[in-house]
Design a protein around this motif. Sequence first.
Motif, PDB file in Angstrom:
ATOM      1  N   GLY A 185       0.676  -1.324   0.117  1.00 28.79           N
ATOM      2  CA  GLY A 185      -0.192   0.029  -0.023  1.00 28.79           C
ATOM      3  C   GLY A 185       0.928   1.195  -0.059  1.00 28.79           C
ATOM      4  N   GLY A 186       0.250   2.558  -0.222  1.00 31.62           N
ATOM      5  CA  GLY A 186       0.929   3.527  -0.234  1.00 31.62           C
ATOM      6  C   GLY A 186       1.533   3.924  -1.351  1.00 31.62           C
ATOM      7  N   MET A 187       2.636   4.607  -1.636  1.00 36.07           N
ATOM      8  CA  MET A 187       3.238   5.133  -2.653  1.00 36.07           C
ATOM      9  C   MET A 187       4.411   4.189  -3.122  1.00 36.07           C
ATOM     10  SD  MET A 187       4.802   8.874  -3.647  1.00 36.07           S
ATOM     11  CE  MET A 187       5.918   9.058  -5.033  1.00 36.07           C
ATOM     12  N   THR A 188       4.376   3.735  -4.288  1.00 39.55           N
ATOM     13  CA  THR A 188       5.625   2.968  -4.683  1.00 39.55           C
ATOM     14  C   THR A 188       6.060   3.494  -5.915  1.00 39.55           C
ATOM     15  OG1 THR A 188       4.714   0.862  -3.965  1.00 39.55           O
ATOM     16  CG2 THR A 188       6.368   0.675  -5.721  1.00 39.55           C
TER      17      THR A 188
ATOM     18  N   LEU B 172       1.910  12.985  -4.929  1.00 34.39           N
ATOM     19  CA  LEU B 172       1.961  11.703  -4.906  1.00 34.39           C
ATOM     20  C   LEU B 172       1.787  11.077  -3.665  1.00 34.39           C
ATOM     21  CD1 LEU B 172       4.272  11.216  -8.159  1.00 34.39           C
ATOM     22  CD2 LEU B 172       1.796  10.751  -8.184  1.00 34.39           C
ATOM     23  N   ALA B 173       2.650  11.461  -2.581  1.00 36.25           N
ATOM     24  CA  ALA B 173       2.672  11.117  -1.228  1.00 36.25           C
ATOM     25  C   ALA B 173       1.472  11.147  -0.676  1.00 36.25           C
ATOM     26  CB  ALA B 173       3.832  11.637  -0.670  1.00 36.25           C
ATOM     27  N   GLN B 174       0.892  12.603  -0.736  1.00 38.83           N
ATOM     28  CA  GLN B 174      -0.424  12.623  -0.497  1.00 38.83           C
ATOM     29  C   GLN B 174      -1.402  11.747  -0.768  1.00 38.83           C
ATOM     30  OE1 GLN B 174      -1.516  16.923  -0.787  1.00 38.83           O
ATOM     31  NE2 GLN B 174      -3.426  16.365  -0.549  1.00 38.83           N
ATOM     32  N   LEU B 175      -1.503  11.370  -1.923  1.00 38.87           N
ATOM     33  CA  LEU B 175      -2.515  10.727  -2.738  1.00 38.87           C
ATOM     34  C   LEU B 175      -2.323   9.177  -2.074  1.00 38.87           C
ATOM     35  CD1 LEU B 175      -2.994  11.051  -6.386  1.00 38.87           C
ATOM     36  CD2 LEU B 175      -4.674  11.561  -4.608  1.00 38.87           C
ATOM     37  N   GLY B 176      -1.070   8.997  -1.816  1.00 39.30           N
ATOM     38  CA  GLY B 176      -0.552   7.493  -1.308  1.00 39.30           C
ATOM     39  C   GLY B 176      -0.761   7.249   0.213  1.00 39.30           C
ATOM     40  N   GLY B 177      -1.527   8.286   0.765  1.00 37.75           N
ATOM     41  CA  GLY B 177      -2.237   8.094   2.001  1.00 37.75           C
ATOM     42  C   GLY B 177      -3.481   7.746   2.081  1.00 37.75           C
ATOM     43  N   HIS B 178      -4.376   7.459   0.965  1.00 36.35           N
ATOM     44  CA  HIS B 178      -5.275   7.041   0.644  1.00 36.35           C
ATOM     45  C   HIS B 178      -5.734   6.011  -0.203  1.00 36.35           C
ATOM     46  CE1 HIS B 178      -6.929  10.217   3.439  1.00 36.35           C
ATOM     47  NE2 HIS B 178      -6.198  11.066   2.449  1.00 36.35           N
TER      48      HIS B 178
END
Length: 518
Positions: free
Chosen positions: A6-9, A429-435
Amino acid sequence: SILLEGGMTAVTGETGAGKTLIVEAIELLVGGRADPTMVREGAREAVVEGRFVLGDEEIVLRRVVPSQGRSRAYVDGRLATATSLSEAGASLVDLHGQHAHQSLLSVAAQRQALDRFAGADHEPLSSARKNLDAIEARRRDLGGDARERAREVDLLHFQVQEIEAAALSDPDEDASLEAEEDLLAGALSHRELGQSAMALLSVDGGATGLLAETIGMLEGQRPFTDLASQLRAASAEVTDAADQLRRAVESIEEDPNRLEAVRERRQLLHELRRKYGETLVDVMAFGIEARRRFEEIQRQDALAAELERTLVEAQAALTAAAAALGSQRRAAAPGLAAAVKANLAELAMPKAQMVIDVGPDPGDEVVFSLAANVGSSPAPLARVASGGELARTMLALRLVLSEAPPTLVFDEVDAGVGGAAALSVGRSLAQLGGHHQVLVVTHLPQVAGYADHQLVVHKQARRGKTYTGAEMADVDRREVEIARMLSGSPGSSTARGHARELLSDAAGDRARVRDGRA
């Protein structure tokens, strides 16, 4: 075989290592176009399989591309069409970049995005449409049009009046009238015949006189005692019959008026039977059914008039609801465009202009247009040429609209970006990776540094063939890969130091962004 967390890869690697191959595989998995040239030379087929875990639910998608022939698709192990695969994939993955699977490019998706931003209330319009559809269905159920019903009701009215005016009550009336007509038509001949019969019975020399003379001759003669008694009885009966005959003759009267009335009545009954049935029973039954149908159509006409009135009201309600929804959408469009524009400015597109056009009420035609550079006119997103600009626009939209498929894939999102803008892209992108589960193909260390995980793609040759591999990098491997991206010298201690600093700073900023502190 890759297990994505999950999260950002971030997907990184040397140019030409095959980073885009991973995105192409995902695109193929969710219904993208299959090309036989994807199959390695000498191989029979290429296979891509993906396992998606959504809470307690699992979905497995599979795509098989043969070197010759049509591709095959599978959903949860069952053979499916490419369309079914695409529908399943659309709810799981959204691809942004140079690829075909970009859900926000469709009018429907853009309309939904605007509605989410506006908090649009669809219920009044939906209810108005359902009400109008129900009224129109009831109109169709009435059957026929108004002119047809008018013609039928006129005919029924005439038939009902004709039968009811005849006042039919006795199914045997025609037989009774026939007997009466026979009597009235032969009244004179009947009277004359009766009078002649009376003369034969009663006048001198008639039957009663002859019987009396015969009885007188036999009276007192022993051999004829019994016979004389029989003759006396016969004489009494003849006398009685003569008396009845007299009364019958006296009752016969000529009545031309009654005869005419009987004949007219019989003609009327004949006409009714000719039109409505073989017998008077049939005619009476026809009249009852005609009356029922006549009243039914009258009720239908009344209902049709009521439906026409309610139809006008329902159409007015639909128009009002459509206008209200259109107004909501048009009111929200500038705000959404401004929010996207602000995000684009942070993503190295400071001069970009976003325009959201809303069509006529209820505003279902929603078009997002972008002008990436000064001097260019806004054009629909579907026609934006640059994959990087399009990907960043999608990223800017996603930052405004939190609702999206669980997995977001970005390719070329950092094309033409560097410096502080690269940090903004990474932070977004990291912000989107939170959800969401976010997968981004990048060549920028600033962007890769914000990732929760880093997938390093590498290429190597074995036995005369080139193979692409991908491995999740641990802490040390990430440091080496970021150093390579920073300086091209992964072994440099200076570059390694810069990489450690970048990863540390990005991790702290990522935490602040997701906690809402940045």
